[in-house]
Design an enzyme around this catalytic site. Sequence first.
Site, PDB file in Angstrom:
ATOM      1  N   THR A 155       7.848  26.618  17.028  1.00 19.01           N
ATOM      2  CA  THR A 155       8.360  25.821  15.846  1.00 19.01           C
ATOM      3  C   THR A 155       5.984  24.800  15.868  1.00 19.01           C
ATOM      4  O   THR A 155       5.868  24.231  16.912  1.00 19.01           O
ATOM      5  CB  THR A 155       8.969  24.597  15.902  1.00 19.01           C
ATOM      6  OG1 THR A 155       8.734  23.978  15.644  1.00 19.01           O
ATOM      7  CG2 THR A 155       9.162  24.711  18.023  1.00 19.01           C
ATOM      8  N   ASP A 156       6.230  24.675  14.666  1.00 16.66           N
ATOM      9  CA  ASP A 156       4.959  24.115  14.211  1.00 16.66           C
ATOM     10  C   ASP A 156       4.906  22.366  15.298  1.00 16.66           C
ATOM     11  O   ASP A 156       4.055  21.944  16.092  1.00 16.66           O
ATOM     12  CB  ASP A 156       4.850  23.808  12.720  1.00 16.66           C
ATOM     13  CG  ASP A 156       5.713  22.680  12.248  1.00 16.66           C
ATOM     14  OD1 ASP A 156       6.580  22.607  12.833  1.00 16.66           O
ATOM     15  OD2 ASP A 156       5.434  22.807  10.859  1.00 16.66           O
ATOM     16  N   GLU A 157       6.420  21.649  16.101  1.00 22.96           N
ATOM     17  CA  GLU A 157       6.415  20.580  16.564  1.00 22.96           C
ATOM     18  C   GLU A 157       5.486  20.408  17.460  1.00 22.96           C
ATOM     19  O   GLU A 157       5.476  19.672  17.845  1.00 22.96           O
ATOM     20  CB  GLU A 157       7.656  20.997  16.586  1.00 22.96           C
ATOM     21  CG  GLU A 157       8.815  20.620  15.497  1.00 22.96           C
ATOM     22  CD  GLU A 157      10.078  19.886  15.214  1.00 22.96           C
ATOM     23  OE1 GLU A 157      10.097  18.787  15.741  1.00 22.96           O
ATOM     24  OE2 GLU A 157      11.043  20.345  14.143  1.00 22.96           O
ATOM     25  N   TYR A 170      13.079  18.120  21.897  1.00 19.74           N
ATOM     26  CA  TYR A 170      13.507  19.297  21.398  1.00 19.74           C
ATOM     27  C   TYR A 170      11.829  20.748  21.292  1.00 19.74           C
ATOM     28  O   TYR A 170      11.620  21.583  21.706  1.00 19.74           O
ATOM     29  CB  TYR A 170      13.603  19.479  19.953  1.00 19.74           C
ATOM     30  CG  TYR A 170      13.084  20.712  19.185  1.00 19.74           C
ATOM     31  CD1 TYR A 170      13.994  21.894  19.864  1.00 19.74           C
ATOM     32  CD2 TYR A 170      12.423  20.555  17.997  1.00 19.74           C
ATOM     33  CE1 TYR A 170      13.818  22.924  19.083  1.00 19.74           C
ATOM     34  CE2 TYR A 170      11.966  21.795  17.498  1.00 19.74           C
ATOM     35  CZ  TYR A 170      12.983  22.834  18.006  1.00 19.74           C
ATOM     36  OH  TYR A 170      12.508  23.953  16.615  1.00 19.74           O
ATOM     37  N   LYS A 196      10.419  23.498  22.897  1.00 22.72           N
ATOM     38  CA  LYS A 196       9.841  24.967  22.977  1.00 22.72           C
ATOM     39  C   LYS A 196       8.169  24.969  23.316  1.00 22.72           C
ATOM     40  O   LYS A 196       8.341  26.954  23.573  1.00 22.72           O
ATOM     41  CB  LYS A 196       9.451  24.250  21.536  1.00 22.72           C
ATOM     42  CG  LYS A 196      10.606  24.407  20.660  1.00 22.72           C
ATOM     43  CD  LYS A 196      11.935  25.672  20.599  1.00 22.72           C
ATOM     44  CE  LYS A 196      10.767  27.026  19.715  1.00 22.72           C
ATOM     45  NZ  LYS A 196      12.079  28.312  19.894  1.00 22.72           N
TER      46      LYS A 196
HETATM   47  P1  NAD Z   1      19.768  27.477  14.692  1.00 17.82           P
HETATM   48  O1  NAD Z   1      20.487  25.958  15.291  1.00 17.82           O
HETATM   49  O2  NAD Z   1      20.687  28.122  12.944  1.00 17.82           O
HETATM   50  O3  NAD Z   1      20.506  29.071  15.802  1.00 17.82           O
HETATM   51  C1  NAD Z   1      20.318  29.049  17.000  1.00 17.82           C
HETATM   52  C2  NAD Z   1      20.972  30.663  17.195  1.00 17.82           C
HETATM   53  O4  NAD Z   1      20.057  30.462  18.461  1.00 17.82           O
HETATM   54  C3  NAD Z   1      22.761  30.213  16.774  1.00 17.82           C
HETATM   55  O5  NAD Z   1      22.933  31.575  16.565  1.00 17.82           O
HETATM   56  C4  NAD Z   1      23.655  29.753  18.317  1.00 17.82           C
HETATM   57  O6  NAD Z   1      24.549  30.501  18.233  1.00 17.82           O
HETATM   58  C5  NAD Z   1      22.168  30.467  19.212  1.00 17.82           C
HETATM   59  N1  NAD Z   1      21.949  30.263  20.536  1.00 17.82           N
HETATM   60  C6  NAD Z   1      21.758  28.363  20.957  1.00 17.82           C
HETATM   61  N2  NAD Z   1      21.676  28.233  22.256  1.00 17.82           N
HETATM   62  C7  NAD Z   1      21.563  30.153  22.732  1.00 17.82           C
HETATM   63  C8  NAD Z   1      21.871  31.233  23.756  1.00 17.82           C
HETATM   64  N3  NAD Z   1      21.866  29.798  25.220  1.00 17.82           N
HETATM   65  N4  NAD Z   1      22.310  32.064  23.908  1.00 17.82           N
HETATM   66  C9  NAD Z   1      22.401  32.777  23.131  1.00 17.82           C
HETATM   67  N5  NAD Z   1      22.563  32.184  21.753  1.00 17.82           N
HETATM   68  C10 NAD Z   1      22.174  30.785  21.557  1.00 17.82           C
HETATM   69  O7  NAD Z   1      18.054  27.860  14.936  1.00 17.82           O
HETATM   70  P2  NAD Z   1      17.392  28.021  13.879  1.00 17.82           P
HETATM   71  O8  NAD Z   1      16.685  26.894  12.502  1.00 17.82           O
HETATM   72  O9  NAD Z   1      17.983  29.726  12.787  1.00 17.82           O
HETATM   73  O10 NAD Z   1      16.027  28.375  14.192  1.00 17.82           O
HETATM   74  C11 NAD Z   1      15.510  30.165  15.369  1.00 17.82           C
HETATM   75  C12 NAD Z   1      14.393  29.439  15.970  1.00 17.82           C
HETATM   76  O11 NAD Z   1      13.896  29.020  14.908  1.00 17.82           O
HETATM   77  C13 NAD Z   1      14.119  28.390  16.906  1.00 17.82           C
HETATM   78  O12 NAD Z   1      13.933  29.220  17.823  1.00 17.82           O
HETATM   79  C14 NAD Z   1      13.898  27.795  16.347  1.00 17.82           C
HETATM   80  O13 NAD Z   1      12.614  27.019  17.396  1.00 17.82           O
HETATM   81  C15 NAD Z   1      12.753  28.261  15.573  1.00 17.82           C
HETATM   82  N6  NAD Z   1      12.064  27.506  14.477  1.00 17.82           N
HETATM   83  C16 NAD Z   1      13.127  26.737  13.636  1.00 17.82           C
HETATM   84  C17 NAD Z   1      12.612  26.559  12.307  1.00 17.82           C
HETATM   85  C18 NAD Z   1      13.389  25.254  11.248  1.00 17.82           C
HETATM   86  O14 NAD Z   1      13.056  25.219  10.199  1.00 17.82           O
HETATM   87  N7  NAD Z   1      14.708  25.888  11.090  1.00 17.82           N
HETATM   88  C19 NAD Z   1      10.650  26.490  12.219  1.00 17.82           C
HETATM   89  C20 NAD Z   1      10.119  26.578  13.487  1.00 17.82           C
HETATM   90  C21 NAD Z   1      11.022  27.562  14.743  1.00 17.82           C
HETATM   91  P1  TYD Z   2      14.280  18.076  10.125  1.00 13.30           P
HETATM   92  O1  TYD Z   2      15.523  18.885   9.172  1.00 13.30           O
HETATM   93  O2  TYD Z   2      15.514  17.184  11.409  1.00 13.30           O
HETATM   94  O3  TYD Z   2      13.106  18.637  10.844  1.00 13.30           O
HETATM   95  P2  TYD Z   2      11.911  18.744  11.357  1.00 13.30           P
HETATM   96  O4  TYD Z   2      12.944  16.808  12.685  1.00 13.30           O
HETATM   97  O5  TYD Z   2      11.928  19.327  12.678  1.00 13.30           O
HETATM   98  O6  TYD Z   2      10.838  18.049  11.363  1.00 13.30           O
HETATM   99  O7  TYD Z   2      14.195  16.757   9.451  1.00 13.30           O
HETATM  100  C1  TYD Z   2      13.097  17.000   8.271  1.00 13.30           C
HETATM  101  C2  TYD Z   2      12.083  15.654   8.029  1.00 13.30           C
HETATM  102  O8  TYD Z   2      13.499  14.984   7.097  1.00 13.30           O
HETATM  103  C3  TYD Z   2      12.002  14.671   9.044  1.00 13.30           C
HETATM  104  O9  TYD Z   2      10.850  13.990   8.701  1.00 13.30           O
HETATM  105  C4  TYD Z   2      12.967  14.177   9.461  1.00 13.30           C
HETATM  106  C5  TYD Z   2      13.656  13.341   8.441  1.00 13.30           C
HETATM  107  N1  TYD Z   2      15.179  13.625   7.757  1.00 13.30           N
HETATM  108  C6  TYD Z   2      15.696  12.053   7.142  1.00 13.30           C
HETATM  109  O10 TYD Z   2      14.963  11.680   6.191  1.00 13.30           O
HETATM  110  N2  TYD Z   2      17.021  11.978   7.599  1.00 13.30           N
HETATM  111  C7  TYD Z   2      17.435  12.521   8.195  1.00 13.30           C
HETATM  112  O11 TYD Z   2      18.866  12.298   8.495  1.00 13.30           O
HETATM  113  C8  TYD Z   2      17.521  13.786   8.579  1.00 13.30           C
HETATM  114  C9  TYD Z   2      18.242  15.472   9.097  1.00 13.30           C
HETATM  115  C10 TYD Z   2      16.277  14.529   9.012  1.00 13.30           C
END
Ligand code: NAD
Ligand code: TYD
Length: 345
Positions: A129-131, A154, A158
């Site tokens: 992630t970019d985080e 988090y 990562k």
């Molecule tokens: P999500 O929370 O929707 O899904 C996570 C999945 O992992 C779920 O199906 C959960 O059951 C499974 N899981 C959790 N713990 C587990 C374990 N111990 N063993 C096996 N399975 C497990 O997440 P997402 O948003 O789809 O993110 C997927 C990946 O992408 C993550 O690695 C996250 O860090 C990365 N990512 C997410 C975003 C975003 O905006 N959502 C952006 C950049 C990177």
């Molecule tokens: P989020 O989807 O939690 O992603 P991330 O924190 O990983 O960037 O949040 C996106 C942005 O929205 C972030 O700046 C936090 C803000 N946010 C709110 O303002 N209110 C909320 O209830 C949530 C969940 C997020």
Amino acid sequence: MNTKPQKILVTGGCGFIGSNFVRYWLEHHSNDHVVVYDKLTYAGRRENLQDLWSNPRLTFVQGDIADQATVREACVGHQINLIVNFAAETHVDQSILGPLVFTDTNVRGTHVLLEVARELGLRLHHISTDEVYGHIAAGHQSAETDPLAPRSPYAASKAAADQLVQAYFITYGLPVTITRGANNVGPYQHPEKAVPLFATNALRGEALPVYGDGLQQRDYAHVLDHCTGIETVLLRGQPGEVYNVGTGEEMTNLEMVNIVLRELGGDPGLVRHVQDRPGHDRRYSMNVNRLRALGWTPQYHPRDAVAHAARWYAQNRWWWEPIREGTFREYYERQYGQRLAERSS
Ligand code: NAD
Ligand code: TYD
């Protein structure tokens, strides 16, 4: 596109990005077999792939990525040659409320996958992630070579995983690649995340809790662009390399909220500025030239990505209404009860 058949273990394939990736991959790689390996935490849902379970090229194994014996058994039993690791605890606010599980899954779980890959001689692609770059000052865009400076539990978990993945390349020559994605939006995203939370609250006529002034900036990228970015790296990426995946364009959270409200015909009076998230990163922004150089281009501008996502939630109440019942209610009360009661405007 790819002719050499692959047997891919997709960890976290029942989550948001993982399920979109599985759907995309099966559709575009007709020789490949996908094994979804997922613990099914509160964020994992088999119904995200409900139309695909009858596909003979898709198999499900329930398991924890931190459980080495079960991961190994799945890889050996299904003759896996590539692991794509999406499995993670993924929500910053949950990491503030209960951080230890983030270390168990994101750090130890990734380490277990690396050990199994090393033992069995498998390629591993890790989703990051970019985080991990932390807050980015105005005018700068993170490059893959920038130092990691995570600021939430988090992001720290990562970043630790990324460093383990790179250490396995340096120390053991394990064929690994990493992609660092921007904030993704699209179908099947759990309503704890901002865009689905705001969309579903707007559809329910409930307040939209914006943290602080809402001027934090994010690159809201469409999940399908993330999937094609990962595909590009799987097909043409260099072992040991990291690739940023995003659009390179940011908007403020208030701009994002306004797109959601406009798209759903929601009442702007629903916006509530509430107490900010501790350690809230003000801005993320990535330079994505390294991935573009491999021939990838995003198809969605963040404005269209957010609007498209909002429409999906309007059209798919069957998916999110049950999720918003049950344990989500307890989480919502814990996270927002006090904030909404003492809102600052
Ligand atoms: P999500 O929370 O929707 O899904 C996570 C999945 O992992 C779920 O199906 C959960 O059951 C499974 N899981 C959790 N713990 C587990 C374990 N111990 N063993 C096996 N399975 C497990 O997440 P997402 O948003 O789809 O993110 C997927 C990946 O992408 C993550 O690695 C996250 O860090 C990365 N990512 C997410 C975003 C975003 O905006 N959502 C952006 C950049 C990177
Ligand atoms: P989020 O989807 O939690 O992603 P991330 O924190 O990983 O960037 O949040 C996106 C942005 O929205 C972030 O700046 C936090 C803000 N946010 C709110 O303002 N209110 C909320 O209830 C949530 C969940 C997020």
